[in-house]
Design a protein around this motif. Structure first.
Motif, PDB file in Angstrom:
ATOM      1  N   PHE A   8       2.612  39.086   7.045  1.00 40.37           N
ATOM      2  CA  PHE A   8       3.111  40.354   6.079  1.00 40.37           C
ATOM      3  C   PHE A   8       2.937  41.671   7.219  1.00 40.37           C
ATOM      4  CE2 PHE A   8      -1.457  39.946   5.263  1.00 40.37           C
ATOM      5  CZ  PHE A   8      -1.734  41.294   5.279  1.00 40.37           C
ATOM      6  N   ASP A   9       3.939  42.533   6.487  1.00 43.82           N
ATOM      7  CA  ASP A   9       4.001  43.650   7.101  1.00 43.82           C
ATOM      8  C   ASP A   9       2.805  44.792   6.165  1.00 43.82           C
ATOM      9  OD1 ASP A   9       4.863  46.573   7.169  1.00 43.82           O
ATOM     10  OD2 ASP A   9       6.778  45.855   7.969  1.00 43.82           O
ATOM     11  N   TRP A  10       2.236  45.473   6.737  1.00 44.57           N
ATOM     12  CA  TRP A  10       1.342  46.116   6.257  1.00 44.57           C
ATOM     13  C   TRP A  10       1.721  47.270   5.240  1.00 44.57           C
ATOM     14  CZ3 TRP A  10      -4.282  46.967   8.794  1.00 44.57           C
ATOM     15  CH2 TRP A  10      -4.475  45.959   9.543  1.00 44.57           C
ATOM     16  N   ASN A  11       3.051  47.779   5.530  1.00 46.64           N
ATOM     17  CA  ASN A  11       3.851  48.728   4.698  1.00 46.64           C
ATOM     18  C   ASN A  11       4.050  48.167   3.382  1.00 46.64           C
ATOM     19  OD1 ASN A  11       3.600  51.158   6.499  1.00 46.64           O
ATOM     20  ND2 ASN A  11       5.243  50.303   7.558  1.00 46.64           N
ATOM     21  N   SER A  40      12.112  48.474  -3.837  1.00 44.80           N
ATOM     22  CA  SER A  40      12.123  47.311  -4.232  1.00 44.80           C
ATOM     23  C   SER A  40      12.320  46.267  -3.094  1.00 44.80           C
ATOM     24  CB  SER A  40      13.453  47.286  -5.176  1.00 44.80           C
ATOM     25  OG  SER A  40      13.570  46.152  -5.568  1.00 44.80           O
ATOM     26  N   ARG A  41      13.076  46.764  -1.911  1.00 44.42           N
ATOM     27  CA  ARG A  41      13.279  45.989  -0.955  1.00 44.42           C
ATOM     28  C   ARG A  41      11.912  45.280  -0.146  1.00 44.42           C
ATOM     29  NH1 ARG A  41      18.001  48.833  -0.179  1.00 44.42           N
ATOM     30  NH2 ARG A  41      16.936  50.181   1.241  1.00 44.42           N
ATOM     31  N   GLN A  42      10.905  46.454  -0.222  1.00 45.55           N
ATOM     32  CA  GLN A  42       9.648  46.361   0.528  1.00 45.55           C
ATOM     33  C   GLN A  42       8.869  45.255  -0.273  1.00 45.55           C
ATOM     34  OE1 GLN A  42       7.937  49.919   1.261  1.00 45.55           O
ATOM     35  NE2 GLN A  42       9.195  50.454   2.943  1.00 45.55           N
ATOM     36  N   VAL A  43       9.012  45.358  -1.605  1.00 42.00           N
ATOM     37  CA  VAL A  43       8.184  44.357  -2.635  1.00 42.00           C
ATOM     38  C   VAL A  43       8.758  42.996  -2.384  1.00 42.00           C
ATOM     39  CG1 VAL A  43       7.577  44.098  -4.972  1.00 42.00           C
ATOM     40  CG2 VAL A  43       7.153  46.193  -4.076  1.00 42.00           C
ATOM     41  N   ALA A  44       9.906  43.028  -2.372  1.00 39.97           N
ATOM     42  CA  ALA A  44      10.670  41.711  -2.248  1.00 39.97           C
ATOM     43  C   ALA A  44      10.439  40.848  -0.974  1.00 39.97           C
ATOM     44  CB  ALA A  44      12.117  41.799  -2.513  1.00 39.97           C
ATOM     45  N   ALA A  45      10.427  41.750   0.131  1.00 39.37           N
ATOM     46  CA  ALA A  45      10.062  41.458   1.306  1.00 39.37           C
ATOM     47  C   ALA A  45       8.663  40.740   1.414  1.00 39.37           C
ATOM     48  CB  ALA A  45      10.257  42.234   2.481  1.00 39.37           C
ATOM     49  N   ASN A  73      -6.945  43.473  -5.689  1.00 40.67           N
ATOM     50  CA  ASN A  73      -8.244  44.069  -5.063  1.00 40.67           C
ATOM     51  C   ASN A  73      -8.361  44.191  -3.604  1.00 40.67           C
ATOM     52  OD1 ASN A  73     -10.778  45.525  -5.601  1.00 40.67           O
ATOM     53  ND2 ASN A  73     -11.647  43.365  -4.824  1.00 40.67           N
ATOM     54  N   HIS A  74      -7.692  43.223  -3.058  1.00 40.15           N
ATOM     55  CA  HIS A  74      -7.684  43.282  -1.678  1.00 40.15           C
ATOM     56  C   HIS A  74      -6.587  44.390  -1.166  1.00 40.15           C
ATOM     57  CE1 HIS A  74      -9.783  39.435  -1.146  1.00 40.15           C
ATOM     58  NE2 HIS A  74      -9.012  39.049  -2.068  1.00 40.15           N
ATOM     59  N   ALA A  75      -5.792  44.601  -1.742  1.00 37.09           N
ATOM     60  CA  ALA A  75      -4.527  45.481  -1.446  1.00 37.09           C
ATOM     61  C   ALA A  75      -5.415  47.088  -1.644  1.00 37.09           C
ATOM     62  CB  ALA A  75      -3.392  45.468  -2.428  1.00 37.09           C
ATOM     63  N   ARG A  76      -6.197  47.121  -2.666  1.00 39.88           N
ATOM     64  CA  ARG A  76      -6.829  48.387  -2.651  1.00 39.88           C
ATOM     65  C   ARG A  76      -7.989  48.665  -1.631  1.00 39.88           C
ATOM     66  NH1 ARG A  76      -7.369  47.473  -9.127  1.00 39.88           N
ATOM     67  NH2 ARG A  76      -5.754  48.893  -9.994  1.00 39.88           N
ATOM     68  N   LEU A  77      -8.529  47.679  -1.577  1.00 37.04           N
ATOM     69  CA  LEU A  77      -9.650  47.731  -0.355  1.00 37.04           C
ATOM     70  C   LEU A  77      -8.666  48.191   1.026  1.00 37.04           C
ATOM     71  CD1 LEU A  77     -11.816  44.750  -0.766  1.00 37.04           C
ATOM     72  CD2 LEU A  77     -12.305  47.201  -1.150  1.00 37.04           C
ATOM     73  N   MET A  78      -7.463  47.576   1.145  1.00 37.69           N
ATOM     74  CA  MET A  78      -6.832  48.143   2.492  1.00 37.69           C
ATOM     75  C   MET A  78      -6.415  49.610   2.331  1.00 37.69           C
ATOM     76  SD  MET A  78      -4.404  44.512   3.012  1.00 37.69           S
ATOM     77  CE  MET A  78      -3.605  45.240   4.360  1.00 37.69           C
ATOM     78  N   GLY A  79      -6.078  49.848   1.147  1.00 45.60           N
ATOM     79  CA  GLY A  79      -5.638  51.408   0.718  1.00 45.60           C
ATOM     80  C   GLY A  79      -6.624  52.245   1.381  1.00 45.60           C
TER      81      GLY A  79
END
Length: 111
Positions: A8-11, A40-45, A73-79
């Protein structure tokens, strides 16, 4: 670490995280300084990259699916790690240090 296993793309993770926290694509777009269609495109991607659905629409709001909740939770840790990275890179810190001096007049100090 096997870098090729990151699919996946980190963005896109940032787009997912802010959208989850804001609850709407327009709110997340505003928070990130992007347009709603771009976000929306980023979330869909991200959903396409991972081959899962992370949000479902409920009226004007987006609700996390089970897959989205599992990733949140994993995304929060990355943030948090990205914020720490930025602070270190710019020589800043989130720690509060130093002396605090409080002054008050005689009348105020009596209370």
């Amino acid at each position: 670490m096997t870098w090729k296993s990151i699919s996946f793309d980190w963005n896109h993770i940032r787009a997912f995280l802010v959208t989850a926290e804001e609850g709407t694509l327009s709110g997340a777009a505003k928070a990130l300084g992007l347009t709603q269609p771009t976000l929306s495109r980023q979330v869909a991607a991200l959903e396409a990259e991972l081959n899962i659905t992370v949000f479902e629409r409920v009226g004007q709001r987006l609700m996390l699916t089970e897959n989205g909740l599992a990733l949140l939770n994993h995304a929060r840790l990355m943030g948090d790690a990205a914020l720490d990275f930025s602070l270190v890179a710019t020589g800043q810190s989130q720690q509060i240090e130093g002396s605090v001096i409080v002054s008050a007049g005689e009348l105020m100090a009596a209370f």
